[in-house]
Design a protein around this motif. Structure first.
Motif, PDB file in Angstrom:
ATOM      1  N   PHE A   1     -61.983 -10.425   4.457  1.00 48.35           N
ATOM      2  CA  PHE A   1     -61.351  -9.235   4.281  1.00 48.35           C
ATOM      3  C   PHE A   1     -60.010  -9.837   3.711  1.00 48.35           C
ATOM      4  CE2 PHE A   1     -63.388  -8.011   8.113  1.00 48.35           C
ATOM      5  CZ  PHE A   1     -64.028  -6.976   7.675  1.00 48.35           C
TER       6      PHE A   1
ATOM      7  N   LEU B   1     -57.876   4.970   4.737  1.00 55.48           N
ATOM      8  CA  LEU B   1     -58.744   3.736   4.412  1.00 55.48           C
ATOM      9  C   LEU B   1     -60.015   4.639   3.860  1.00 55.48           C
ATOM     10  CD1 LEU B   1     -57.901   1.103   7.039  1.00 55.48           C
ATOM     11  CD2 LEU B   1     -56.859   1.851   4.893  1.00 55.48           C
TER      12      LEU B   1
ATOM     13  N   ALA C   1     -65.130   3.060   5.281  1.00 57.38           N
ATOM     14  CA  ALA C   1     -64.629   1.853   5.850  1.00 57.38           C
ATOM     15  C   ALA C   1     -64.794   1.894   7.391  1.00 57.38           C
ATOM     16  CB  ALA C   1     -63.343   1.490   5.404  1.00 57.38           C
ATOM     17  N   LYS C   2     -65.588   0.859   8.055  1.00 60.34           N
ATOM     18  CA  LYS C   2     -65.084   0.791   9.647  1.00 60.34           C
ATOM     19  C   LYS C   2     -64.346  -0.374  10.025  1.00 60.34           C
ATOM     20  CE  LYS C   2     -69.331   3.046  10.948  1.00 60.34           C
ATOM     21  NZ  LYS C   2     -68.855   3.954  11.882  1.00 60.34           N
ATOM     22  N   VAL C   3     -63.457  -0.222  10.721  1.00 60.33           N
ATOM     23  CA  VAL C   3     -62.293  -1.135  10.988  1.00 60.33           C
ATOM     24  C   VAL C   3     -62.532  -1.420  12.578  1.00 60.33           C
ATOM     25  CG1 VAL C   3     -59.836  -1.477  11.016  1.00 60.33           C
ATOM     26  CG2 VAL C   3     -61.008   0.174   9.543  1.00 60.33           C
TER      27      VAL C   3
ATOM     28  N   SER D   1     -64.560   5.717  12.777  1.00 55.74           N
ATOM     29  CA  SER D   1     -64.471   4.777  11.704  1.00 55.74           C
ATOM     30  C   SER D   1     -63.826   3.247  12.623  1.00 55.74           C
ATOM     31  CB  SER D   1     -63.208   5.274  10.786  1.00 55.74           C
ATOM     32  OG  SER D   1     -61.988   5.397  11.518  1.00 55.74           O
TER      33      SER D   1
ATOM     34  N   HIS E   1     -57.522   1.808   1.138  1.00 54.88           N
ATOM     35  CA  HIS E   1     -58.565   0.877   0.902  1.00 54.88           C
ATOM     36  C   HIS E   1     -58.627   0.576  -0.695  1.00 54.88           C
ATOM     37  CE1 HIS E   1     -60.388   4.725  -0.246  1.00 54.88           C
ATOM     38  NE2 HIS E   1     -61.545   4.206  -0.351  1.00 54.88           N
TER      39      HIS E   1
ATOM     40  N   PHE F   1     -61.583  -3.294   1.170  1.00 54.27           N
ATOM     41  CA  PHE F   1     -62.626  -4.065   2.121  1.00 54.27           C
ATOM     42  C   PHE F   1     -63.682  -4.559   1.294  1.00 54.27           C
ATOM     43  CE2 PHE F   1     -60.359  -1.010   4.737  1.00 54.27           C
ATOM     44  CZ  PHE F   1     -60.371  -1.502   6.238  1.00 54.27           C
ATOM     45  N   GLU F   2     -64.243  -4.068   0.207  1.00 54.93           N
ATOM     46  CA  GLU F   2     -65.332  -4.691  -0.523  1.00 54.93           C
ATOM     47  C   GLU F   2     -65.570  -3.879  -1.899  1.00 54.93           C
ATOM     48  OE1 GLU F   2     -67.676  -7.286   0.649  1.00 54.93           O
ATOM     49  OE2 GLU F   2     -67.249  -7.183  -1.291  1.00 54.93           O
TER      50      GLU F   2
ATOM     51  N   GLN G   1     -62.758  -2.403  -4.625  1.00 52.16           N
ATOM     52  CA  GLN G   1     -61.618  -2.316  -3.930  1.00 52.16           C
ATOM     53  C   GLN G   1     -60.729  -3.329  -4.028  1.00 52.16           C
ATOM     54  OE1 GLN G   1     -62.800  -1.115  -0.132  1.00 52.16           O
ATOM     55  NE2 GLN G   1     -64.012   0.568  -0.756  1.00 52.16           N
TER      56      GLN G   1
END
Length: 468
Positions: free
Chosen positions: A175, A290, A294-296, A323, A368, A389-390, A393
């Motif tokens: 992250f 976000l 995305a999962k946070v 999420s 995000h 996140f990935e 991004q």
């Protein structure tokens, strides 16, 4: 006759997008534009997962493809999900395409018209469509919905791996939202100003990384490539792309502003936040969302909440149901904190993002940094708080903060968050960021207006399709 062009019927376009919000939405925008401007016949092939609503697009033909998937989180990793999606959708798509081609031949022989070409336009994640088109001898056009700057990055990763420079040994830099003191913060010389921690795929094994890159970079180039970006914004990356593929590359972004379409959101939008925004001061609100995937973790979410509350700034915070890992919605928040936050802002399950960003009250967008969100924010001249996140991004985040200078990275710690919100909304630095964001907004508006680079590119695209 509208369907004819130089004695030949206009091509029938078969478009296919992956079942991800950030991919389906641009494809529907593109289809709407091509139908309205050039009278092309439009067929949308789509997986059964997250299908578009045919009632919103009565002029299109829709072909569902069996995918045997119940959600985008059916698999632990993106590689397996993409492989299964492509393997399952391919057979029926090929059969549909054969039927369409045969129908075109039958029609042309019966009415003594020359048969029209069938052209496949596919999202790069649905890579099977390019190979099927090639097998049938049909022209194919690939739509890329990521930033152009993402391409040089993924293209160089195999080389960096061979040289022992990726992944950074012994470090987990999954992250961007945490501070780093190790080598992952060093610049990648070939990709300045990107750092090693800005490279994608850091959360998966190198084997999966190389496999994913192998899947999404086609071995055989398509006939042409469409990129949902702007020429002035990513000119150096676009030069690399054109040199690599040696096919026409059309920059046609931002697609969401090229032509109005009904909402393509997979989630129900809570429009009550617009009424609330109407009562706020200009440029005073931070909008937090976000994205759709995305999962946070709970810990990160609680730090976000305290940072938002302690900033003392008005806010609209989108918390998608499910999420936050382990929770249905906002049960992770302490009761007292929820009561305090309600005095200053709104927490909603999903928002009409384009309308929110266009609202006079919004002064910053905590995002995000998905490419659609980035383009939407740019078009409205809204500075960004970046929590990637990935995938692209992290590349977008670095460009926003260090190249375009209209964003700032978020370190997820409540004191840091409080400070960064205030920096963007009420500091001199924030004012300067807003000025730069407005300058980019003007350039984007010029690009999508008559005679602008994106409009010219779309016009050239239509001529290109007609020439096939």
């Amino acid at each position: 006759m509208a369907e004819e062009h130089g004695g030949r019927r206009r091509p029938r376009l078969v478009l296919i997008a992956s079942p991800l919000q950030g991919h389906m939405t641009p494809m529907i925008h593109l289809a709407t534009f091509l139908h309205s401007k050039a009278f092309f016949s439009i067929t949308i092939a789509h997986s059964e997962l997250n299908p578009p609503d045919p009632s919103n697009h009565p002029d299109f033909t829709f072909l569902p493809l069996r995918d045997n998937l119940s959600s985008t989180s059916d698999f632990a990793g993106a590689v397996k999900f993409l492989q299964t999606l492509n393997d399952n959708c391919k057979p029926l798509f090929k059969q549909h395409l054969v039927n369409i081609v045969n129908a075109q031949k039958d029609t042309s022989s019966s009415d003594h018209q020359k048969e029209s070409t069938v052209v496949v336009i596919y999202d790069n994640l649905m890579y099977f469509a390019g190979s099927v088109a090639g097998d049938l001898g049909l022209p194919s056009i690939m739509l890329r919905t990521s930033s152009a700057s993402f391409f040089p990055v993924i293209n160089i990763i195999p080389q960096l791996h061979q040289q022992g420079r990726f992944p950074v040994q012994g470090k987990d830099y999954r992250f961007n939202c945490f501070a780093f003191t190790d080598g992952s913060s060093e610049i990648v010389p070939e990709l300045h100003p990107l750092r090693y921690k800005d490279l994608p795929f850091s959360g998966i094994s190198i084997e999966q990384t190389l496999e994913t890159i192998n899947m999404i970079i086609p071995k055989t180039p398509p006939s042409a490539i469409l990129w949902n970006t702007l020429e002035f914004l990513e000119s150096s990356a676009l030069t690399i792309i054109r040199d690599h593929y040696k096919v026409p590359v059309f920059t046609i972004g931002p697609l969401h502003k090229i032509i109005p379409t009904p909402s393509t959101s997979f989630l129900e939008e809570d429009t009550s936040c617009i009424t609330w925004l109407d009562k706020q001061a200009p440029k005073s609100v931070v909008y937090v969302s976000l994205g759709s995937l995305a999962k946070v973790d709970e810990k990160i979410s609680i730090e976000m909440a305290w940072g938002i509350a302690n900033s003392n700034q008005p806010f609209v915070w989108v918390v998608r149901p499910g999420s936050v890992r382990g929770f249905e919605w906002i049960e992770f928040l302490p009761e007292g904190l929820v009561a305090e936050m309600k005095t200053r802002g709104l927490i909603v399950k999903w928002a009409p993002q384009k309308d929110v960003l266009a609202h006079f009250a919004v002064g910053g967008f905590w995002s995000h940094c998905g490419w659609n969100s980035t383009l939407e924010s740019m078009f409205e001249g809204v500075p960004m708080l970046c929590q990637p996140f990935e995938l692209d991004q992290k590349v977008n985040c670095r460009n926003l903060s260090d190249v375009w200078k209209i964003g700032v990275e978020v370190v997820v710690e409540r004191g840091e968050i409080e400070g960064v919100i205030r920096r963007v909304l009420v500091s001199k630095e924030g004012e300067e960021m807003k000025e730069r964001a407005l300058e980019i907004q003007e350039k984007v508006k010029v690009a999508v207006s008559h005679g602008g680079s994106s409009q010219n590119s779309l016009k050239e695209l239509v001529e290109y399709i007609l020439s096939l």
